[in-house]
Motif scaffolding. Structure first.
Motif, PDB file in Angstrom:
ATOM      1  N   ASN A 285      -5.926 -13.038   2.631  1.00 25.96           N
ATOM      2  CA  ASN A 285      -4.888 -12.527   1.731  1.00 25.96           C
ATOM      3  C   ASN A 285      -3.536 -13.157   2.034  1.00 25.96           C
ATOM      4  OD1 ASN A 285      -6.731 -10.848   0.486  1.00 25.96           O
ATOM      5  ND2 ASN A 285      -6.124  -9.021   1.625  1.00 25.96           N
ATOM      6  N   TYR A 286      -3.247 -13.276   3.329  1.00 29.18           N
ATOM      7  CA  TYR A 286      -1.979 -13.891   3.755  1.00 29.18           C
ATOM      8  C   TYR A 286      -1.916 -15.347   3.284  1.00 29.18           C
ATOM      9  CZ  TYR A 286       1.392 -16.013   6.996  1.00 29.18           C
ATOM     10  OH  TYR A 286       2.424 -16.716   7.544  1.00 29.18           O
TER      11      TYR A 286
ATOM     12  N   TYR B 295       0.535  -6.082   6.874  1.00 25.92           N
ATOM     13  CA  TYR B 295       0.985  -6.049   5.477  1.00 25.92           C
ATOM     14  C   TYR B 295      -0.116  -6.538   4.533  1.00 25.92           C
ATOM     15  CZ  TYR B 295       4.178  -7.040   1.511  1.00 25.92           C
ATOM     16  OH  TYR B 295       4.803  -7.079   0.289  1.00 25.92           O
ATOM     17  N   HIS B 296      -0.708  -7.697   4.857  1.00 26.05           N
ATOM     18  CA  HIS B 296      -1.660  -8.329   3.936  1.00 26.05           C
ATOM     19  C   HIS B 296      -3.108  -7.891   4.149  1.00 26.05           C
ATOM     20  CE1 HIS B 296       1.291 -11.061   2.173  1.00 26.05           C
ATOM     21  NE2 HIS B 296       1.752 -11.286   3.395  1.00 26.05           N
TER      22      HIS B 296
ATOM     23  N   CYS C  67      10.892 -18.907   1.334  1.00 22.09           N
ATOM     24  CA  CYS C  67      10.018 -17.923   0.699  1.00 22.09           C
ATOM     25  C   CYS C  67       9.048 -17.328   1.717  1.00 22.09           C
ATOM     26  CB  CYS C  67       9.204 -18.565  -0.422  1.00 22.09           C
ATOM     27  SG  CYS C  67      10.195 -19.353  -1.702  1.00 22.09           S
ATOM     28  N   SER C  68       9.052 -16.011   1.840  1.00 26.66           N
ATOM     29  CA  SER C  68       8.111 -15.342   2.735  1.00 26.66           C
ATOM     30  C   SER C  68       6.823 -15.027   1.987  1.00 26.66           C
ATOM     31  CB  SER C  68       8.725 -14.052   3.266  1.00 26.66           C
ATOM     32  OG  SER C  68       8.788 -13.079   2.242  1.00 26.66           O
ATOM     33  N   SER C  69       5.780 -14.714   2.738  1.00 22.86           N
ATOM     34  CA  SER C  69       4.519 -14.300   2.113  1.00 22.86           C
ATOM     35  C   SER C  69       4.709 -13.016   1.323  1.00 22.86           C
ATOM     36  CB  SER C  69       3.441 -14.108   3.179  1.00 22.86           C
ATOM     37  OG  SER C  69       3.822 -13.095   4.105  1.00 22.86           O
ATOM     38  N   PHE C  70       5.620 -12.143   1.784  1.00 20.68           N
ATOM     39  CA  PHE C  70       5.893 -10.892   1.073  1.00 20.68           C
ATOM     40  C   PHE C  70       6.414 -11.184  -0.335  1.00 20.68           C
ATOM     41  CE2 PHE C  70       7.329  -8.955   5.408  1.00 20.68           C
ATOM     42  CZ  PHE C  70       6.016  -9.019   5.868  1.00 20.68           C
ATOM     43  N   GLN C  71       7.320 -12.162  -0.419  1.00 22.64           N
ATOM     44  CA  GLN C  71       7.908 -12.506  -1.718  1.00 22.64           C
ATOM     45  C   GLN C  71       6.894 -13.192  -2.626  1.00 22.64           C
ATOM     46  OE1 GLN C  71      11.100 -14.703   0.314  1.00 22.64           O
ATOM     47  NE2 GLN C  71      12.563 -13.555  -0.930  1.00 22.64           N
ATOM     48  N   LEU C  72       6.110 -14.095  -2.046  1.00 25.80           N
ATOM     49  CA  LEU C  72       5.170 -14.881  -2.841  1.00 25.80           C
ATOM     50  C   LEU C  72       3.955 -14.076  -3.276  1.00 25.80           C
ATOM     51  CD1 LEU C  72       5.369 -18.189  -0.788  1.00 25.80           C
ATOM     52  CD2 LEU C  72       6.178 -17.861  -3.125  1.00 25.80           C
TER      53      LEU C  72
ATOM     54  N   ASN D 253       0.808  -1.219   0.000  1.00 26.50           N
ATOM     55  CA  ASN D 253       0.000   0.000   0.000  1.00 26.50           C
ATOM     56  C   ASN D 253       0.844   1.273   0.000  1.00 26.50           C
ATOM     57  OD1 ASN D 253      -2.543  -1.359   0.068  1.00 26.50           O
ATOM     58  ND2 ASN D 253      -2.177  -1.806   2.221  1.00 26.50           N
ATOM     59  N   HIS D 254       2.160   1.116  -0.067  1.00 26.01           N
ATOM     60  CA  HIS D 254       3.050   2.280  -0.184  1.00 26.01           C
ATOM     61  C   HIS D 254       2.560   3.135  -1.357  1.00 26.01           C
ATOM     62  CE1 HIS D 254       6.633   4.645  -0.996  1.00 26.01           C
ATOM     63  NE2 HIS D 254       7.246   4.154   0.080  1.00 26.01           N
ATOM     64  N   ILE D 255       2.480   4.418  -1.157  1.00 28.00           N
ATOM     65  CA  ILE D 255       1.893   5.308  -2.161  1.00 28.00           C
ATOM     66  C   ILE D 255       2.608   5.237  -3.502  1.00 28.00           C
ATOM     67  CG2 ILE D 255       3.263   7.297  -1.335  1.00 28.00           C
ATOM     68  CD1 ILE D 255      -0.335   7.350  -2.830  1.00 28.00           C
TER      69      ILE D 255
END
Length: 446
Positions: free
Chosen positions: A195-196, A189-190, A161-166, A78-80
């Motif tokens: 979503n996670y 984050y998710h 593998c993290s959820s961020f990467q996947l 969600n970073h602008i």
């Protein structure tokens, strides 16, 4: 597989640096942006001479009209700037997708899950190398995946593998995927547990009939999965027909209903049911690769775990000190608590990932002797502990204060455990720095 003439890397931590270093050696124009780098003088020295174009503001980024952007895993979707790039038509991918895009179809063993993935990644890598298959452990374990995916000469890469990467993969496809478990985490984050979970399951999205998935039969999110790939299950609760299971303290391999005893847990150094899952997943991978069982068993028996995961630090005045800094969510910390029968003095708290401590504190009531509440979430820990009837609760500002209190209130036979159920951000750079500080303070006790 579509390739691009230029690419933007956003975020210059471990993953970002690995990406720019790898791509700088290819015939690709590489641009880089990081919120914390505002001018030339702030460019990290180790990547300053790679021929990369650094962009120092969001406006400079948007002016370039990028078609492909690699987002480093820790940057919130969600970073602008990420949102603006998406709206402008840029394709946002992770480091896993980027490395796969420029290398593709390498032999990959990819391991994910809420907990257990680091230990399993390290153990699988040890087993492969002991069994005559050259491999490197990379990814979320702290080694940038892009550089290794593009440059490796190994037979296999074992990728944590993290959820961020996947979350941002498209074509990425391992040969063997392992999912240890899925419980709620990283909601900051998710956004939602669903979503996670879907991010984790992306590890399976491109598998075919030649590929394998090692799945936890005891996890309701994984037991009923459907897919056009080979499934091997692991379980500590049931004797499964095809897979690896735990029964009466022994690990068995089952093939078409025929079970063979493989290993007695009495012969394993790392203890706890959570570690038996890690070991069974590693055995399943070894079986897929048809590795010599005696070599695999010997490697498992000699394996002493990974730093910052239930790591014994020291016995001081009859009190055992354990570093479980990698316990960054409630589920992980509950597994740590379950590994001990001794009274626990536990450090809880840290960065707020929207963690609910109710289940953890309910589960630990008969074992936790005192709580040392720390970090951004310490008020939440304290309030919930008081609500549940805990008495010995200490609010602390840093680890030094906590170690001082723990050394005074502990008695012979107690365990002092750093397993915060929270990330370290805000107080420390990462869980390794937090764990190392804990170790240093414990070793300095007189």
């Amino acid at each position: 597989m579509e390739k691009y003439n230029d690419i933007l890397i956003i975020g210059l931590g471990v993953s970002g640096k690995a990406a720019v270093t790898a791509l700088s050696k290819l015939k690709i124009k590489v641009y880089a942006y990081d919120d914390n780098i505002k001018n030339i003088s702030q460019i990290p020295e180790d990547i300053s001479n790679l021929g990369i174009d650094f962009l120092f503001s969001p406006e400079m980024v948007m002016d370039k009209k990028f078609k492909l952007v690699m987002k480093s895993p820790g940057i919130n979707p969600n970073h602008i700037l990420i949102q603006n790039l998406k709206n402008a038509g840029a394709k946002i991918i992770s480091d896993l997708e980027l490395g796969y895009k420029y290398k593709g179809d390498e032999k990959l063993i990819c391991i994910t899950g809420t907990n257990g993935k680091t230990t399993t990644t390290v153990l699988v890598n040890d087993i492969l190398n002991s069994g005559g298959i050259s491999s490197n452990a990379v990814g979320n374990i702290g080694v940038g995946a892009v550089f290794e995916l593009i440059n490796t000469t190994k037979d296999f890469l074992v990728i944590e593998c993290s959820s961020f990467q996947l979350d941002d993969v498209d074509l990425f496809k391992p040969n063997i995927s392992v999912i240890m478990n899925i419980t709620s985490d990283h909601l900051d984050y998710h956004g939602t547990t669903e979503n996670y979970k879907n991010a984790k399951l992306n590890i399976l999205k491109n598998l075919n009939k030649k590929d394998y998935a090692v799945l936890n039969f005891d996890d309701k999110n994984l037991k009923e999965l459907r897919g056009d790939y080979n499934k091997i299950f692991i379980s500590t609760l049931e004797k499964i027909e095809s897979g690896v299971y735990l029964y009466d303290g022994k690990i068995f391999i089952s093939e078409k209903g025929v079970s063979t005893e493989y290993l007695d847990t009495k012969d394993i150094y790392i203890k706890g049911v959570h570690n038996y899952y890690n070991i069974m997943a590693s055995i399943a991978v070894a079986e897929i690769l048809k590795l010599d069982r005696e070599i695999v068993k010997e490697t498992i028996q000699n394996f002493q775990g990974v730093p910052h995961r239930l790591q014994f630090v020291r016995l001081h005045n009859g009190v055992s000190y354990y570093n479980d800094s990698k316990g960054t969510n409630s589920d992980s910390t509950m597994k740590a608590i379950a590994s001990f029968d001794n009274p626990l003095i536990i450090f809880l708290g840290g960065y707020d990932k929207k963690e609910d401590f109710t289940e953890l504190l309910n589960m630990g009531k008969d074992k936790i002797k005192a709580i040392l509440a720390i970090g951004q979430t310490k008020d939440q820990v304290v309030n919930k502990a008081l609500e549940l009837g805990y008495k010995n609760i200490y609010e602390i500002d840093n680890l030094e204060e906590g170690i001082n209190i723990a050394s005074k209130i502990s008695q012979t036979g107690d365990v002092v455990l750093l397993s915060p159920a929270c990330a370290s951000w805000g107080m420390f750079k990462n869980f390794e720095e937090r764990g190392n500080k804990f170790i240093q303070l414990v070793e300095e006790l007189k």
